[in-house]
Design a protein around this motif. Sequence first.
Motif, PDB file in Angstrom:
ATOM      1  N   ASP A  69      34.762   5.603  35.811  1.00 24.83           N
ATOM      2  CA  ASP A  69      34.876   4.522  34.837  1.00 24.83           C
ATOM      3  C   ASP A  69      33.666   4.353  34.081  1.00 24.83           C
ATOM      4  O   ASP A  69      32.586   4.903  34.539  1.00 24.83           O
ATOM      5  CB  ASP A  69      34.779   3.153  35.831  1.00 24.83           C
ATOM      6  CG  ASP A  69      35.244   1.999  35.153  1.00 24.83           C
ATOM      7  OD1 ASP A  69      36.207   1.429  35.468  1.00 24.83           O
ATOM      8  OD2 ASP A  69      34.222   1.713  34.353  1.00 24.83           O
ATOM      9  N   VAL A 118      37.306   5.381  40.191  1.00 16.98           N
ATOM     10  CA  VAL A 118      37.896   6.571  39.499  1.00 16.98           C
ATOM     11  C   VAL A 118      38.550   6.274  38.406  1.00 16.98           C
ATOM     12  O   VAL A 118      39.815   5.515  38.705  1.00 16.98           O
ATOM     13  CB  VAL A 118      38.300   7.667  40.408  1.00 16.98           C
ATOM     14  CG1 VAL A 118      39.121   8.852  39.713  1.00 16.98           C
ATOM     15  CG2 VAL A 118      36.989   8.128  41.139  1.00 16.98           C
ATOM     16  N   THR A 119      38.631   6.790  37.074  1.00 18.07           N
ATOM     17  CA  THR A 119      39.687   6.494  36.183  1.00 18.07           C
ATOM     18  C   THR A 119      40.761   7.349  35.960  1.00 18.07           C
ATOM     19  O   THR A 119      42.074   7.157  35.846  1.00 18.07           O
ATOM     20  CB  THR A 119      38.931   6.308  34.848  1.00 18.07           C
ATOM     21  OG1 THR A 119      38.019   5.365  34.765  1.00 18.07           O
ATOM     22  CG2 THR A 119      39.869   5.995  33.597  1.00 18.07           C
ATOM     23  N   ARG A 161      40.708   2.384  32.496  1.00 20.65           N
ATOM     24  CA  ARG A 161      40.568   2.431  34.054  1.00 20.65           C
ATOM     25  C   ARG A 161      41.964   1.595  34.734  1.00 20.65           C
ATOM     26  O   ARG A 161      42.159   1.860  35.554  1.00 20.65           O
ATOM     27  CB  ARG A 161      39.333   1.278  34.535  1.00 20.65           C
ATOM     28  CG  ARG A 161      39.373   0.035  33.604  1.00 20.65           C
ATOM     29  CD  ARG A 161      38.402  -0.889  33.917  1.00 20.65           C
ATOM     30  NE  ARG A 161      37.006  -0.349  33.785  1.00 20.65           N
ATOM     31  CZ  ARG A 161      36.441  -0.788  32.555  1.00 20.65           C
ATOM     32  NH1 ARG A 161      36.825  -1.730  31.905  1.00 20.65           N
ATOM     33  NH2 ARG A 161      35.018  -0.140  32.361  1.00 20.65           N
ATOM     34  N   CYS A 162      42.731   0.970  33.954  1.00 22.61           N
ATOM     35  CA  CYS A 162      43.655   0.463  34.391  1.00 22.61           C
ATOM     36  C   CYS A 162      45.263   1.463  34.423  1.00 22.61           C
ATOM     37  O   CYS A 162      45.972   1.120  35.097  1.00 22.61           O
ATOM     38  CB  CYS A 162      44.231  -0.987  33.468  1.00 22.61           C
ATOM     39  SG  CYS A 162      45.443  -0.730  32.369  1.00 22.61           S
ATOM     40  N   GLN A 163      45.051   2.589  33.634  1.00 20.20           N
ATOM     41  CA  GLN A 163      45.993   3.559  33.825  1.00 20.20           C
ATOM     42  C   GLN A 163      47.320   2.983  33.307  1.00 20.20           C
ATOM     43  O   GLN A 163      48.437   3.462  33.961  1.00 20.20           O
ATOM     44  CB  GLN A 163      45.774   4.447  34.964  1.00 20.20           C
ATOM     45  CG  GLN A 163      44.700   5.365  35.088  1.00 20.20           C
ATOM     46  CD  GLN A 163      44.510   6.623  34.205  1.00 20.20           C
ATOM     47  OE1 GLN A 163      45.370   7.382  34.609  1.00 20.20           O
ATOM     48  NE2 GLN A 163      43.673   6.521  33.451  1.00 20.20           N
TER      49      GLN A 163
END
Lengths: 418, 460
Positions: free
Chosen positions: B234, B307-308, B441-443
């Motif tokens: 992130d 983790v992104t 980060r929200c993918q």
Amino acid sequence: MSRPVRRVDALVVGGGPAGLAAATALREGGAGSVVVVEREDHAGGVPRHCHHSGFGLRDQHRVLSGPAYAQRWADRAVASGATLWTQTMVTGWSAEGHADLTGRRGRERVEARAVVLATGARERPRAALLVPGSRPSGVFTTGQLQRWVHGEHLPLGHRAVIIGAEHVSYSAVLTLREAGVRPLALVTRLPRSQTFAAFDLLCRVGLRVPVWTETTVTGIHGRDRVDRVELRGPDDRRRHLAVDTVVFTGEWVTDHELARAAGLAMDPGTGGPACDAGGATSLPGYFAAGNLVHPVETADAVAVRAASVGAAAAAWLRRRDPGPVAPADARRVRVEAPLRWVAPNLVRTDHRSNQPVLLRSGEFLDRPRLQVEQGGRVLASYVLRRMVPNRSHHIPSDWCRAVDPGGDEVCISVSSTR
Amino acid sequence: MSGDGGYDVAVIGAGVVGTAIARQLARYRLRTVVLERSNDVGSGTSKANTAILHTGFDCGPGTLESGLVRRGHRLLAEYADVSGIAVERTGAVLVAWDREQEGRLDGVVAKAHANGYLPAHRIDTDELYRREPGLGPGATGAVVVPDEWIICPWSTSVAFATEAVAAGVELRLGTEVHGVVDDAGGWTLITTHGSLRAEWVVNAAGLHSDIVDRQCGGGGFTITPRRGQLIVFDKLARPLLSSILLPVPTERTKGVLVAPTVYGNVILGPTAEDLDDRTDTATTEGGLAELMEAGRHILPGLVDEEVTATYAGLRAATEHRDYQISVDGDRRYVVAGGIRSTGLTASLAIAEYIVEQMAHTGAVLHEVDEEPTIPRMPPLGEAQRRPYQDDELMASDPEFGRIVCFCERVTEGEVQRACTSAIPAVDLGGLRRRTRATNGRCQGFFCGAAIAARLADGRP
């Protein structure tokens, strides 16, 4: 470059149930100009994308669909006199602490006397859970799935596995079925489902979707589209399941970027800013509400608690009118494992809220005795019937008044179970 | 050169090396075609590396790679400056974690000097921890490499290809070469979309370059894909470090590093696993666990952040230590194979070297009259002024004020631009590499569906 600064009494960041309820309460509490900034096309937040029923019981006193519920809150906020800016995003804070906004009107800088952060939470995606394998399409979170099906009407696959067995996982089951996708199983690393017994029964017996417990997903495979997942069950048993859709559900994390950028003290349990029952954070004038501080509650519970944050922010603005006010001394409240988090997690001596305190456990606990203590002094103890992971349990907040403002941090632990 | 309706040069592969060669060839009066089997440029090995602009301080002294990386660093830094490809001049520190590693630091400096890179120097641990206070405890010494920088790998291939196409090079995407026939006076290439003739063939097929090489009558090397798994953290982890944190390299690998990215994230990796399968870009439980363990040691605060993304890339390693580049004037055949992690840095120098060698071995090259136009690339770097911060751009088109990917702050204007540019995005991967949309980060929790719908409806 210096840009004109727009001044408002209160800036609410996030137009979901929390932000809208806080804004309404701010206006009702006498705040002059209240602006709610929402980055999506419409206000309403997560419920806007949940097309099933069951919203509004505790705050609107009726049962509504998600979108209808979201619309009612947006209407209420506007009717209260709050201003709603949609398709507008707070992208950061200037050196002076003013909010930087980008929207279709261009960029703006807003100076607010009070800020309420209501930026919510999101589900941890596959990568954050470090699930290995290839990177095909067909891997979703519930949030993305709901927008995929109800928002954009995009095609989905045929056979799905759902990772997680908490409330929202069952919402994913409904969405998949509506899209014509067969949910094969819910998979949870925990020993039991974490939703209400009725939902669990309906799903297992009514819809014939089993829950595979003590099972983790250890691989996702497929070239362009998912073709199978690899699961590890109890006793390390591995199996492959042919699916074209994987939905990661729950495992909520707060969207705390702006809170951290503002320099607010964070709570290690919730992952949101540390705050008291009125949403006051470590920084005067900054409040936090909603699933940013308790990831996550149902929308109606969020709105009820956020309304009290809005009211506290309005009271703070009124007190501040003659000049700046220093907040009363705050003590941190922390939890010990197997408890995961507590909210609120700051206690101030002028505590007035009668809202219950929310507690989460990481494990199933049967008749846990909870002890609240400060520096060896027991402030309260409670016995709950049980605790279930991924669900909040309430304890009263009367012990807050017994906290010594000059004392140690307060600790909540489980002293025994049956 | 030739005028028989065929091409003068056919470049096989539109990775960063192939597009760089095409761009270089575009300066001459040649009919050049680039054949790429996937539907985008830079979509193989070139997209999944550590995104470092190398100095070549740790190359084998005297190798072709050493010279080309050194020259490539300068050429690409200049090119990035003009084209707006994001670069951050972070520098690197190479950290020793025990006495044995510390004992090798003087050797690292000596090797850097032997490679003609003189600014590398040792620092003591006080200085190291002053520079990198987030570093884990126990470091025993370090070497500073001031010119190891970070770069946007995605824009680089697109920029080269854009420039080449604007200068008349033909780019055929989704076109795989199935066979090559060397007949009198030229080559016939049989592709998924018919056959074509070319006087010269340039093999820049990356992971498949040895197969193409054998089809063309070569056979001097064999690619053993070396998989590198990486973890992207992130953006909130970015303040934990200021430079690239390198390990002391071993014979086989440069080891696990922690580096900022120009997009504002932190990457941890790569692993180094030799594989047989040239398509296996899967991450593994063991690989990710190994990286997390290393990360916890190098930069303890890192593993507390989210983790992104995780991904794996394949480096085109061969049994040889150096690049496998040769130019055969008699057969009018060029191979640029075995180009591993330094290929991004060296790309422009490789292209320059190859075209020079072609001229030396008999290719007739006449410069075109027009100066090449270096395209201006969208600013993907976190240190650049992004469209959502750009008042002028927003004033010209309010769509640049409408943020559609919240985590990465990508605007509708950028998505439109990516879908209508000279080499447009045709799928989500292409859009991600041109805009950063859905990379956050929200993918895709918030914007994934809307972006997918946006691509599906074909709207510009």
